[in-house]
Design a protein around this motif. Structure first.
Motif, PDB file in Angstrom:
ATOM      1  N   GLU A  16     -59.245  -7.878  77.036  1.00  0.00           N
ATOM      2  CA  GLU A  16     -58.266  -6.987  77.683  1.00  0.00           C
ATOM      3  C   GLU A  16     -57.224  -6.497  76.675  1.00  0.00           C
ATOM      4  O   GLU A  16     -56.026  -6.630  76.870  1.00  0.00           O
ATOM      5  N   VAL A  50     -48.909  10.078  70.198  1.00  0.00           N
ATOM      6  CA  VAL A  50     -48.526   8.709  69.824  1.00  0.00           C
ATOM      7  C   VAL A  50     -49.798   7.871  69.803  1.00  0.00           C
ATOM      8  O   VAL A  50     -50.669   8.026  70.666  1.00  0.00           O
ATOM      9  N   ASP A  54     -50.440   0.401  70.184  1.00  0.00           N
ATOM     10  CA  ASP A  54     -49.390  -0.491  70.667  1.00  0.00           C
ATOM     11  C   ASP A  54     -49.271  -0.465  72.188  1.00  0.00           C
ATOM     12  O   ASP A  54     -48.318  -0.996  72.753  1.00  0.00           O
ATOM     13  N   GLY A  55     -50.212   0.181  72.852  1.00  0.00           N
ATOM     14  CA  GLY A  55     -50.151   0.291  74.308  1.00  0.00           C
ATOM     15  C   GLY A  55     -50.649  -0.972  74.994  1.00  0.00           C
ATOM     16  O   GLY A  55     -51.179  -1.887  74.358  1.00  0.00           O
ATOM     17  N   LEU A  56     -50.459  -1.003  76.301  1.00  0.00           N
ATOM     18  CA  LEU A  56     -50.843  -2.174  77.093  1.00  0.00           C
ATOM     19  C   LEU A  56     -52.149  -1.890  77.838  1.00  0.00           C
ATOM     20  O   LEU A  56     -52.268  -0.862  78.510  1.00  0.00           O
ATOM     21  N   MET A  58     -54.480  -3.021  80.834  1.00  0.00           N
ATOM     22  CA  MET A  58     -54.546  -3.802  82.069  1.00  0.00           C
ATOM     23  C   MET A  58     -55.841  -3.376  82.768  1.00  0.00           C
ATOM     24  O   MET A  58     -55.993  -2.205  83.112  1.00  0.00           O
ATOM     25  N   GLU A  63     -52.140   1.995  78.829  1.00  0.00           N
ATOM     26  CA  GLU A  63     -50.866   2.676  79.067  1.00  0.00           C
ATOM     27  C   GLU A  63     -50.244   3.006  77.713  1.00  0.00           C
ATOM     28  O   GLU A  63     -50.072   2.134  76.874  1.00  0.00           O
ATOM     29  N   PRO A  65     -47.841   3.546  74.703  1.00  0.00           N
ATOM     30  CA  PRO A  65     -46.638   2.777  74.391  1.00  0.00           C
ATOM     31  C   PRO A  65     -45.357   3.584  74.544  1.00  0.00           C
ATOM     32  O   PRO A  65     -44.275   3.016  74.629  1.00  0.00           O
ATOM     33  N   LYS A  66     -45.460   4.894  74.598  1.00  0.00           N
ATOM     34  CA  LYS A  66     -44.246   5.692  74.575  1.00  0.00           C
ATOM     35  C   LYS A  66     -43.769   6.092  75.964  1.00  0.00           C
ATOM     36  O   LYS A  66     -42.688   5.741  76.384  1.00  0.00           O
ATOM     37  N   ASN A  68     -45.504   5.881  79.044  1.00  0.00           N
ATOM     38  CA  ASN A  68     -46.149   5.299  80.216  1.00  0.00           C
ATOM     39  C   ASN A  68     -47.265   6.139  80.822  1.00  0.00           C
ATOM     40  O   ASN A  68     -47.656   5.896  81.962  1.00  0.00           O
TER      41      ASN A  68
ATOM     42  N   TRP B 309     -36.370   1.966  83.101  1.00  0.00           N
ATOM     43  CA  TRP B 309     -36.776   1.691  81.723  1.00  0.00           C
ATOM     44  C   TRP B 309     -36.278   2.809  80.823  1.00  0.00           C
ATOM     45  O   TRP B 309     -36.188   3.953  81.238  1.00  0.00           O
ATOM     46  N   TRP B 311     -36.117   4.194  76.383  1.00  0.00           N
ATOM     47  CA  TRP B 311     -36.416   3.957  74.973  1.00  0.00           C
ATOM     48  C   TRP B 311     -35.502   4.832  74.138  1.00  0.00           C
ATOM     49  O   TRP B 311     -34.952   5.819  74.635  1.00  0.00           O
ATOM     50  N   ASN B 361     -43.457   1.391  67.652  1.00  0.00           N
ATOM     51  CA  ASN B 361     -43.682   0.982  69.044  1.00  0.00           C
ATOM     52  C   ASN B 361     -43.985  -0.506  69.151  1.00  0.00           C
ATOM     53  O   ASN B 361     -44.652  -0.948  70.083  1.00  0.00           O
ATOM     54  N   ALA B 362     -43.465  -1.302  68.188  1.00  0.00           N
ATOM     55  CA  ALA B 362     -43.823  -2.722  68.109  1.00  0.00           C
ATOM     56  C   ALA B 362     -43.505  -3.500  69.390  1.00  0.00           C
ATOM     57  O   ALA B 362     -44.172  -4.486  69.691  1.00  0.00           O
ATOM     58  N   ALA B 364     -43.376  -2.175  72.529  1.00  0.00           N
ATOM     59  CA  ALA B 364     -43.778  -1.439  73.735  1.00  0.00           C
ATOM     60  C   ALA B 364     -44.606  -2.298  74.688  1.00  0.00           C
ATOM     61  O   ALA B 364     -44.374  -2.320  75.898  1.00  0.00           O
ATOM     62  N   LYS B 365     -45.579  -3.023  74.127  1.00  0.00           N
ATOM     63  CA  LYS B 365     -46.491  -3.778  74.985  1.00  0.00           C
ATOM     64  C   LYS B 365     -45.735  -4.861  75.746  1.00  0.00           C
ATOM     65  O   LYS B 365     -45.910  -5.034  76.948  1.00  0.00           O
ATOM     66  N   LYS B 368     -43.602  -3.517  78.546  1.00  0.00           N
ATOM     67  CA  LYS B 368     -44.396  -3.142  79.725  1.00  0.00           C
ATOM     68  C   LYS B 368     -44.780  -4.373  80.543  1.00  0.00           C
ATOM     69  O   LYS B 368     -44.799  -4.341  81.776  1.00  0.00           O
ATOM     70  N   ILE B 369     -45.083  -5.478  79.830  1.00  0.00           N
ATOM     71  CA  ILE B 369     -45.400  -6.710  80.561  1.00  0.00           C
ATOM     72  C   ILE B 369     -44.139  -7.223  81.264  1.00  0.00           C
ATOM     73  O   ILE B 369     -44.174  -7.606  82.437  1.00  0.00           O
ATOM     74  N   GLN B 371     -41.672  -5.525  82.326  1.00  0.00           N
ATOM     75  CA  GLN B 371     -41.394  -4.660  83.475  1.00  0.00           C
ATOM     76  C   GLN B 371     -42.147  -5.142  84.718  1.00  0.00           C
ATOM     77  O   GLN B 371     -41.626  -5.128  85.819  1.00  0.00           O
ATOM     78  N   ARG B 372     -43.378  -5.608  84.488  1.00  0.00           N
ATOM     79  CA  ARG B 372     -44.196  -6.084  85.605  1.00  0.00           C
ATOM     80  C   ARG B 372     -43.784  -7.482  86.059  1.00  0.00           C
ATOM     81  O   ARG B 372     -44.214  -7.945  87.107  1.00  0.00           O
ATOM     82  N   LYS B 391     -49.308 -12.072  78.675  1.00  0.00           N
ATOM     83  CA  LYS B 391     -50.211 -11.624  79.737  1.00  0.00           C
ATOM     84  C   LYS B 391     -50.615 -12.792  80.632  1.00  0.00           C
ATOM     85  O   LYS B 391     -50.906 -12.597  81.815  1.00  0.00           O
ATOM     86  N   LEU B 394     -48.213 -13.053  83.252  1.00  0.00           N
ATOM     87  CA  LEU B 394     -48.419 -11.973  84.219  1.00  0.00           C
ATOM     88  C   LEU B 394     -49.544 -12.335  85.193  1.00  0.00           C
ATOM     89  O   LEU B 394     -49.427 -12.130  86.403  1.00  0.00           O
ATOM     90  N   ARG B 395     -50.615 -12.900  84.649  1.00  0.00           N
ATOM     91  CA  ARG B 395     -51.734 -13.264  85.524  1.00  0.00           C
ATOM     92  C   ARG B 395     -51.349 -14.384  86.466  1.00  0.00           C
ATOM     93  O   ARG B 395     -51.807 -14.442  87.601  1.00  0.00           O
TER      94      ARG B 395
END
Lengths: 103, 397
Positions: A16, A50, A54-56, A58, A63, A65-66, A68, B309, B311, B361-362, B364-365, B368-369, B371-372, B391, B394-395
């Motif tokens: 993932e 971008v 570095d995105g997530l 799921m 998603e 990184p900048k 969303n 959120w 940035w 963007n170090a 960013a991930k 986002k986690i 945020q959830r 993560k 999160l799970r």
């Protein structure tokens, strides 16, 4: 002419998650799904160029990184604003412990 | 037939229009925008390229036309007749509405001192182009206000080799919404780049040659920029008899006192669970509230409750924050390569906010986690351990 390129080892990518893969002057993102499948898309988000590295990830969604924006990395389909242009996708195959992409 | 009318064609207004249509609303949708340009994104305005500000459209006329959304640019609403459910337009005539959204945004707070009108501000594409045109010939820039916009402009103008000084009225930069340790790091980055930062600076006047402080100090400037926050555009709502106080007051459905009128984005003061009212000024809030308003304009019952959120990019650094990041962090997570995350808990140990600072963007991930994970009770030790995968939290949540 697209050809199969040996991109990385299967366990270079966490489950993932994704890694960046650069080839020539192009950049890609290679994903490993929660179900241990591999996919490849363009590396740059279609919104502001971008890199998605570095995105997530799921499930099957990446998603950006900048801002969303979200894409389904199996099909490249743009799923959430601000992105509205789909990502390009590329065939992937796994042979042994290596991941190959056709680019 | 009357339909949905949206006043304001920024991120929020457009998002609301598109959401209302995508939710299945069949009637007419009209968006009125004061600016003559097609709707554009504001975040790129502080990140110009060599030719000036980057105009990045939010949408295209074709995309709006496909959704049967009518856009009227260069038109303002001058009054709302609530009894008749009509908006009076600056071009003459009026538009009937079934549901109305006020997405009127905000405007830069003017610099209130002698000669304060010499200061340029940043809000619109024209503002941005005026600043970058002046920067081509300027040598000494004074930026009033060490908030995010002031610091982003400082980074941009310093990179162009201008002499940049920031004058801040408060005791430290980024005092309003950035954790103190990150504000300090950002300030050091600016000072390392040669930007002067002067705090507790009370401005007496702006002159042809610079900025004068109350204590007599003078800062030479051939370009003065005021970045001291925004004022919500509430006049139209107030003159229609709606309740306004630092924003147009709305409930969590973004509905005003009038069930046919909603407000969203920078101009809206939203009722919180504690019964207070809060206004948010971020791009993501404009988008998120626009979506909630769009659903409710179309007859839905959506609630605004997601954490907000933001940035900010300055030099090679990326700062991000989500939720409430006031007070002391409960956990600090070292991401390596000078990147760091801070986590903030409430009294019950539930996450209320997080902030991250690192290159590019170090963070960013992890943001986002986080945020959830807002609202979830978490183990501070696990958050602080870089070897513990976020993560997994999160799970488990």
């Amino acid at each position: 002419m697209a050809e199969w390129i040996d991109a990385c080892a299967t366990d270079d990518i966490d489950e993932e998650d994704l890694i960046r893969f650069d080839h020539g002057d192009r950049t890609f993102a290679i994903y490993r799904s929660p179900n241990d499948e591999y996919f490849c898309t363009d590396g740059l988000c279609t919104h502001e160029q971008v890199h998605l590295e570095d995105g997530l990830v799921m499930d099957y969604v990446i998603e950006c990184p900048k801002h969303n924006g979200q894409f389904d990395y199996r099909t490249g389909e743009a799923k959430r604003a601000p992105v509205c242009v789909n990502l390009g996708t590329y065939p992937v195959k796994v042979e042994g412990d290596r991941v190959f992409v056709e680019i | 037939m009357s339909g949905i009318v949206i006043i304001g064609a920024g991120e929020c207004g457009i998002r609301a229009a598109v959401t209302a249509r995508d939710t299945g609303y069949q009637g007419p949708i009209t968006v009125i925008g004061e600016e003559t340009a097609l709707p554009y994104e504001r975040p790129p305005l502080s990140k110009p390229d060599d030719s000036g500000a980057v105009e990045k459209p939010i949408t295209t006329l074709e995309a709006l036309s496909e959704k049967a959304i009518v856009l009227k640019c260069g038109v303002s609403a001058i009054a709302i007749k609530r009894d008749a459910q009509e908006v009076v337009l600056s071009e003459g005539g009026s538009l009937p509405y079934e549901k109305l959204l006020l997405a009127t945004g905000s405007r830069p707070r003017p610099l209130n001192c002698i000669g304060g009108d010499r200061a340029l501000v940043l809000r619109t594409i024209e503002d941005a182009n005026a600043i970058y045109a002046a920067a081509r010939t300027a040598k000494h820039v004074v930026i009033v206000g060490a908030g995010l916009i002031g610091l982003e402009l400082a980074a941009e103008l310093r990179t162009r080799n201008l002499n940049v000084t920031i004058l801040e009225a408060g005791p430290r930069p980024l005092g309003r919404n950035v954790p103190e340790q990150f504000a300090t790091k950002m300030a050091l980055r600016h000072q390392g780049a040669g930007v002067g930062i002067v705090c507790n600076a009370q401005i007496a006047s702006c002159t042809d040659s610079g900025v004068v402080l109350n204590d007599g100090r003078i800062f030479e400037a051939d370009l003065i920029i005021a970045a001291i926050g925004v004022v919500p555009n509430t006049e139209l709502a107030a003159s229609a008899g709606l309740t306004t106080e630092n924003g147009i007051r709305v409930d969590s459905r973004l509905m005003t006192d009038d069930p046919n009128i909603f407000a969203a984005g920078d101009c809206a003061a939203v009722k919180t669970a504690e019964g207070t009212y809060r206004r948010y000024e971020t791009w993501q809030n404009a988008q998120a509230q626009g979506e909630v308003a769009g659903r409710n304009l179309a007859g839905g019952n959506a609630l605004f409750d997601i954490p907000v959120w933001f940035w900010s990019d300055q030099y090679d650094l990326g700062l991000q924050g989500v939720g409430d990041t006031s007070g002391s962090p409960a956990a600090i997570r070292d991401l390596g390569k000078d990147a760091e995350m801070l986590f903030f808990f409430d009294d019950d140990g539930a996450l209320v906010g997080a902030a991250g600072l690192g290159r590019g963007n170090a963070v960013a991930k992890d943001i986002k986690i986080a945020q959830r994970l807002i609202g979830v009770r978490l183990d501070a030790a696990a958050l602080s351990d870089p070897g513990h995968n976020l993560k997994k939290l999160l799970r488990a949540a």
